[in-house]
Design an enzyme around this catalytic site. Sequence first.
Site, PDB file in Angstrom:
ATOM      1  N   PHE A 131       0.808  -1.141   0.097  1.00  5.07           N
ATOM      2  CA  PHE A 131      -0.082  -0.021  -0.141  1.00  5.07           C
ATOM      3  C   PHE A 131       0.769   1.269   0.018  1.00  5.07           C
ATOM      4  O   PHE A 131       1.605   1.511   0.950  1.00  5.07           O
ATOM      5  CB  PHE A 131      -1.018  -0.146   1.150  1.00  5.07           C
ATOM      6  CG  PHE A 131      -1.293  -1.505   1.354  1.00  5.07           C
ATOM      7  CD1 PHE A 131      -2.233  -1.918   0.400  1.00  5.07           C
ATOM      8  CD2 PHE A 131      -1.014  -2.148   2.681  1.00  5.07           C
ATOM      9  CE1 PHE A 131      -2.316  -3.484   0.737  1.00  5.07           C
ATOM     10  CE2 PHE A 131      -1.308  -3.538   2.846  1.00  5.07           C
ATOM     11  CZ  PHE A 131      -1.989  -3.963   1.776  1.00  5.07           C
ATOM     12  N   ASP A 155       1.937   4.429   0.675  1.00  4.75           N
ATOM     13  CA  ASP A 155       1.581   5.418   1.372  1.00  4.75           C
ATOM     14  C   ASP A 155       2.698   6.426   1.604  1.00  4.75           C
ATOM     15  O   ASP A 155       3.710   6.511   0.711  1.00  4.75           O
ATOM     16  CB  ASP A 155       1.065   4.760   2.946  1.00  4.75           C
ATOM     17  CG  ASP A 155       2.205   4.345   3.690  1.00  4.75           C
ATOM     18  OD1 ASP A 155       3.306   3.811   3.169  1.00  4.75           O
ATOM     19  OD2 ASP A 155       2.092   4.179   4.861  1.00  4.75           O
ATOM     20  N   ASP A 195       4.592  -5.579   3.499  1.00 11.65           N
ATOM     21  CA  ASP A 195       3.868  -4.335   3.910  1.00 11.65           C
ATOM     22  C   ASP A 195       3.783  -4.057   5.306  1.00 11.65           C
ATOM     23  O   ASP A 195       4.405  -3.084   5.881  1.00 11.65           O
ATOM     24  CB  ASP A 195       2.655  -4.074   3.207  1.00 11.65           C
ATOM     25  CG  ASP A 195       2.174  -2.718   3.458  1.00 11.65           C
ATOM     26  OD1 ASP A 195       2.282  -1.879   2.820  1.00 11.65           O
ATOM     27  OD2 ASP A 195       1.564  -2.524   4.621  1.00 11.65           O
TER      28      ASP A 195
END
Length: 306
Positions: free
Chosen positions: A213, A215, A283
Site C-alpha cells: 500500500f 503511503d 508491507d
Amino acid sequence: MEEVRSSTAWVARVATHVIVDYSGIEKVVGNIQGSIPKVEWDFEGIHYFDNGPLTVQYLFVLDALNFCFWPDKELSYDKLASGLNDALLNDKSAFDADRLQKYTGPQLREMLKWPRPLPLEDERVRLLHEVGLELERSFGGKASNLVDLCGKSAVKLVTLIARHFPGFQDHSVYKGHQIFLYKRAQIFAADLWGAFKGQGYGELYDIGAVTIFADYIVPAVLRQLGILKYSAALASTIEANNEIGPGTEEEIELRACSVYAVEKMRELISSKIGKQVLSVELDLWLWSRGIQQLSLQHHRTLSIYY
Ligand SMILES: Nc1nc2c(c(CN[C@H]3C=C[C@H](O)[C@@H]3O)cn2[C@@H]2O[C@H](COP(=O)(O)O)[C@@H](O)[C@H]2O)c(=O)[nH]1
C-alpha cells in the site's frame, strides 16, 4: 492487481527522481534470510472486531478515511482506528449508510474526540457521504454485501470498489501513462484478510495478488534500508519538509518505485531462499517498522488517496 504491478514497474524503469537499488534489496533479503518478522494484524489492539458484518462496515469506513494524517502532528492512523472503534462501541448504528450520508465536519471531529479541524476535513466528510450513498444505492447499505459479491477474490473486490466509489480511484497519469496504485482499496482487502484471519469475510484465495500500500511511511522505510535512492533535489525537498504536489513525477515515482521494489524483494525471497511471502506481509513488516520511529522523515503530499 496486474495493472498496479505492470504500471508501477514501468514507472520504475523510466524514473529519474527515485531509483530502486537491487543491491539494497539483496542485502536486506540476505540479512533477514527470507524470514520476515511476523507482525500480527491489529498488533496495536485498536480495531473494532466482532467477527461479523459490522466489522466489515467498520473497516470500509476506516479505509475510506485512511489518508493524510501528517498535517496535524498529533494525529495518526491509530487515532482514527481507535476513535471509530469507540464510536461503534457506543452506538452500533453509527456507520449505517443513512447516517454516513449526514455527518458534518464538527460531528466527525466529535466522533473522533479530536479538538480541532481534521486535515482535509471537508474531503473526509464528502468521502463518508459518498460511501453511505453508494452503499445504499448498490449494496443494500452494507459493505458486507459488497464483499459477498466478490466470490472470495481480492482482485474482484478491489475492482468493484474502484468502479463504484470515485474516492478509491487512486490512479494518476505519469509521462502519458496511466499508473494504478489503489492504496485504500487494496488495504481494505488486506484488512479484511488480516482481521478475519483469512476466514469468513476475510477468505480471499488470491490475497497474493495484492501489492503493498503505497503511503508515505513505506517509501521512507525503503530508503532507510538502502532500497530506494532519491535524487539530490528530491532528498532536499523531503528533508526541508516541503510539500510535493499530488500527481507530480516525484510523488508518483516515490509511490510506484515502492510497490515495484517490494515486488522485487518478494521475487528474490522466493528464488533465493525458496520461501513464498505475500506483499501484504512485507508491507505490514515495513510499515510497522516505520511508525515506530518518531523522527522518520517522509514525503508530504496533500492527498485523499493515502
Ligand atoms: N503501507 C501501509 N500504510 C498504512 C497501513 C496502515 C494501517 N494498517 C493497519 C492494518 C493492520 C495493522 O494492524 C494496521 O493498523 C495505515 N497506513 C498509512 O500510514 C500512514 C499513517 O501514518 P501515521 O500518520 O504515522 O499514522 C497513512 O498514509 C496511512 O494511510 C498499513 O498497514 N500499511
